[in-house]
Design a protein around this motif. Structure first.
Motif, PDB file in Angstrom:
ATOM      1  N   VAL A   1       2.515  -6.185  -9.940  1.00 22.66           N
ATOM      2  CA  VAL A   1       3.862  -6.076  -9.744  1.00 22.66           C
ATOM      3  C   VAL A   1       4.801  -6.088 -11.080  1.00 22.66           C
ATOM      4  N   VAL A   2       5.718  -5.505 -10.982  1.00 21.46           N
ATOM      5  CA  VAL A   2       6.640  -5.319 -12.411  1.00 21.46           C
ATOM      6  C   VAL A   2       7.850  -5.891 -11.941  1.00 21.46           C
ATOM      7  N   LEU A   3       8.419  -6.937 -12.240  1.00 21.47           N
ATOM      8  CA  LEU A   3       9.931  -7.270 -12.251  1.00 21.47           C
ATOM      9  C   LEU A   3      10.844  -6.266 -12.784  1.00 21.47           C
ATOM     10  N   ARG A   4      11.737  -5.753 -12.179  1.00 26.35           N
ATOM     11  CA  ARG A   4      12.698  -4.829 -12.417  1.00 26.35           C
ATOM     12  C   ARG A   4      13.903  -5.092 -12.106  1.00 26.35           C
TER      13      ARG A   4
ATOM     14  N   ALA B   1       5.769 -12.443  -2.948  1.00 22.60           N
ATOM     15  CA  ALA B   1       5.266 -11.694  -4.423  1.00 22.60           C
ATOM     16  C   ALA B   1       3.992 -11.846  -4.741  1.00 22.60           C
ATOM     17  N   ASN B   2       3.376 -12.997  -4.312  1.00 16.55           N
ATOM     18  CA  ASN B   2       1.873 -12.924  -4.373  1.00 16.55           C
ATOM     19  C   ASN B   2       1.106 -12.245  -3.575  1.00 16.55           C
ATOM     20  N   ARG B   3       1.508 -12.242  -2.521  1.00 10.49           N
ATOM     21  CA  ARG B   3       0.770 -11.637  -1.326  1.00 10.49           C
ATOM     22  C   ARG B   3       0.848  -9.806  -1.874  1.00 10.49           C
ATOM     23  N   LEU B   4       2.004  -9.495  -2.084  1.00 11.44           N
ATOM     24  CA  LEU B   4       2.118  -8.150  -2.841  1.00 11.44           C
ATOM     25  C   LEU B   4       1.350  -7.639  -3.819  1.00 11.44           C
ATOM     26  N   SER B   5       1.361  -8.779  -4.971  1.00 11.78           N
ATOM     27  CA  SER B   5       0.428  -8.491  -6.093  1.00 11.78           C
ATOM     28  C   SER B   5      -1.060  -8.329  -5.375  1.00 11.78           C
ATOM     29  N   GLU B   6      -1.230  -9.282  -4.723  1.00 14.42           N
ATOM     30  CA  GLU B   6      -2.625  -9.244  -4.412  1.00 14.42           C
ATOM     31  C   GLU B   6      -3.209  -8.055  -3.781  1.00 14.42           C
ATOM     32  N   GLN B   7      -2.391  -7.704  -2.778  1.00 18.04           N
ATOM     33  CA  GLN B   7      -2.577  -6.527  -1.824  1.00 18.04           C
ATOM     34  C   GLN B   7      -2.069  -5.130  -2.462  1.00 18.04           C
TER      35      GLN B   7
ATOM     36  N   GLU C   1       0.815  -1.199   0.139  1.00 11.70           N
ATOM     37  CA  GLU C   1       0.076  -0.033   0.124  1.00 11.70           C
ATOM     38  C   GLU C   1       0.663   1.352  -0.005  1.00 11.70           C
ATOM     39  N   HIS C   2       2.034   1.282   0.578  1.00 18.55           N
ATOM     40  CA  HIS C   2       2.738   2.463   0.923  1.00 18.55           C
ATOM     41  C   HIS C   2       4.114   2.551  -0.154  1.00 18.55           C
ATOM     42  N   PHE C   3       4.648   1.592  -0.545  1.00 17.81           N
ATOM     43  CA  PHE C   3       5.957   1.544  -1.226  1.00 17.81           C
ATOM     44  C   PHE C   3       5.833   1.497  -2.749  1.00 17.81           C
ATOM     45  N   ASP C   4       6.951   2.351  -3.410  1.00 20.08           N
ATOM     46  CA  ASP C   4       7.177   2.346  -4.888  1.00 20.08           C
ATOM     47  C   ASP C   4       7.811   0.996  -5.321  1.00 20.08           C
ATOM     48  N   TRP C   5       8.929   0.548  -4.446  1.00 20.47           N
ATOM     49  CA  TRP C   5       9.611  -0.458  -4.825  1.00 20.47           C
ATOM     50  C   TRP C   5       9.761  -1.461  -3.666  1.00 20.47           C
ATOM     51  N   VAL C   6       9.861  -2.755  -3.899  1.00 18.91           N
ATOM     52  CA  VAL C   6      10.236  -3.843  -2.787  1.00 18.91           C
ATOM     53  C   VAL C   6      11.612  -4.498  -3.464  1.00 18.91           C
ATOM     54  N   GLN C   7      12.692  -4.444  -2.678  1.00 14.84           N
ATOM     55  CA  GLN C   7      13.794  -4.804  -3.325  1.00 14.84           C
ATOM     56  C   GLN C   7      14.309  -6.172  -2.971  1.00 14.84           C
ATOM     57  N   SER C   8      13.471  -6.797  -2.018  1.00 12.83           N
ATOM     58  CA  SER C   8      13.942  -7.850  -1.098  1.00 12.83           C
ATOM     59  C   SER C   8      12.982  -9.129  -1.178  1.00 12.83           C
TER      60      SER C   8
ATOM     61  N   SER D   1      -5.456  -1.087  -6.550  1.00 11.43           N
ATOM     62  CA  SER D   1      -5.758  -0.848  -7.857  1.00 11.43           C
ATOM     63  C   SER D   1      -5.639   0.557  -8.519  1.00 11.43           C
ATOM     64  N   HIS D   2      -5.648   1.333  -7.468  1.00 14.85           N
ATOM     65  CA  HIS D   2      -5.884   2.775  -8.030  1.00 14.85           C
ATOM     66  C   HIS D   2      -4.273   3.235  -8.207  1.00 14.85           C
ATOM     67  N   ILE D   3      -3.421   2.560  -7.902  1.00 17.72           N
ATOM     68  CA  ILE D   3      -1.769   3.297  -8.089  1.00 17.72           C
ATOM     69  C   ILE D   3      -1.049   2.218  -8.804  1.00 17.72           C
ATOM     70  N   THR D   4      -0.054   2.571  -9.445  1.00 17.63           N
ATOM     71  CA  THR D   4       0.613   1.830 -10.225  1.00 17.63           C
ATOM     72  C   THR D   4       1.393   0.485  -9.859  1.00 17.63           C
ATOM     73  N   PRO D   5       1.406  -0.171 -10.455  1.00 17.43           N
ATOM     74  CA  PRO D   5       2.061  -1.656 -10.271  1.00 17.43           C
ATOM     75  C   PRO D   5       3.242  -1.518  -8.990  1.00 17.43           C
ATOM     76  N   LEU D   6       3.578  -2.532  -8.407  1.00 16.89           N
ATOM     77  CA  LEU D   6       4.646  -2.318  -7.454  1.00 16.89           C
ATOM     78  C   LEU D   6       6.027  -2.720  -8.010  1.00 16.89           C
ATOM     79  N   ASN D   7       7.110  -1.978  -8.196  1.00 18.99           N
ATOM     80  CA  ASN D   7       8.179  -2.572  -8.625  1.00 18.99           C
ATOM     81  C   ASN D   7       8.934  -3.416  -7.883  1.00 18.99           C
ATOM     82  N   ILE D   8       9.397  -4.591  -8.469  1.00 20.07           N
ATOM     83  CA  ILE D   8       9.997  -5.542  -7.614  1.00 20.07           C
ATOM     84  C   ILE D   8      11.484  -6.090  -8.240  1.00 20.07           C
ATOM     85  N   CYS D   9      12.216  -6.183  -7.178  1.00 18.24           N
ATOM     86  CA  CYS D   9      13.708  -6.807  -7.518  1.00 18.24           C
ATOM     87  C   CYS D   9      13.910  -8.047  -6.711  1.00 18.24           C
ATOM     88  N   ILE D  10      14.471  -8.952  -6.967  1.00 21.58           N
ATOM     89  CA  ILE D  10      14.651 -10.240  -6.273  1.00 21.58           C
ATOM     90  C   ILE D  10      16.188 -10.447  -5.600  1.00 21.58           C
TER      91      ILE D  10
END
Length: 230
Positions: free
Chosen positions: A155-158, A106-112, A92-99, A115-124
């Motif tokens: 989410v978007v894999l970055r 990843a599933n939980r981040l995508s589900e949660q 709900e609050h971050f632009d990126w999750v790098q960890s 919808s009104h904000i851009t997809p969450l940027n993800i690093c593995i």
């Protein structure tokens, strides 16, 4: 000029020098200011000096800062270990999750992700030194997790992130980063959204830049010695 501003400028000069030394384009390395345990006043001072990307390790502390500094237009990255019961706050609050290092998270981040904000940027996060005490998946497991994350809707894999072992010497540092660089290049050939190689901190950022880092994560060199958590 504040102490934070002076240190920030010195660090940016250091990054620019590393880029010049290793034939990297100016501006090709983003500085992520690691602001965990730092007060909002210090973050605001860095923002006033032009820093826009900040990294946090502790979820609730970070959310409080994000809310207090919401008018500054900052970009917030989570770079700490992830507990399943904290994923909603991250989503709900971050632009990126790098960890991210497992598909459950990843599933939980995508589900949660709202919808009104851009997809969450993800690093593995990859444990490139195979240290048992550190988070992150093995290089061998990276391709499968990348495939799974890339298929999630919100989410978007970055890219990839790593915290390597603390080794001495420029070439030894480069050798560790080189392994992640090769994995990053392999992923880039398969996933067009991948553009971020997050590696390098205060003690080894030159080696990281030499090996192609697009983002370095630095805290103490900007904000001074780490303050104890309250």
């Amino acid at each position: 000029m504040s102490d934070v501003t002076a240190r920030l400028r010195a660090l940016l000069d250091r990054i620019d020098t590393a880029c010049q030394d290793h034939q990297r384009q100016p501006g090709s390395v983003t500085l992520l200011a690691v602001s965990k345990t730092k007060p909002v006043e210090a973050i605001a001072a860095a923002a006033d000096a032009g820093q826009k990307c900040f990294g946090e390790n502790y979820v609730q502390e970070a959310v409080d800062k994000i809310q207090q500094l919401s008018d500054l237009g900052l970009e917030w990255h989570f770079i700490g270990p992830i507990q399943s019961n904290k994923t909603r706050l991250l989503a709900e609050h971050f632009d990126w999750v790098q960890s991210v290092d497992r598909i459950k998270i990843a599933n939980r981040l995508s589900e949660q992700r709202p919808s009104h904000i851009t997809p969450l940027n993800i690093c593995i996060q990859v444990n490139i030194s195979d240290e048992p005490q550190k988070a992150g998946i093995s290089l061998q497991a990276l391709p499968e997790l990348a495939k799974q994350v890339s298929e999630l809707p919100n989410v978007v894999l970055r890219g990839v992130m790593a915290i390597p072992a603390n080794v001495t010497g420029f070439e030894a540092q480069r050798a560790q980063f080189h392994r992640l660089k090769l994995a990053f290049e392999d992923l880039k050939s398969s996933y067009p959204t991948i553009d971020t190689l997050s590696m390098g901190m205060s003690g080894d950022l030159e080696a990281a830049v030499a090996e192609g880092a697009t983002m370095v994560r630095v805290g103490t060199a900007i904000f001074g010695a780490r303050a104890p958590r309250q």
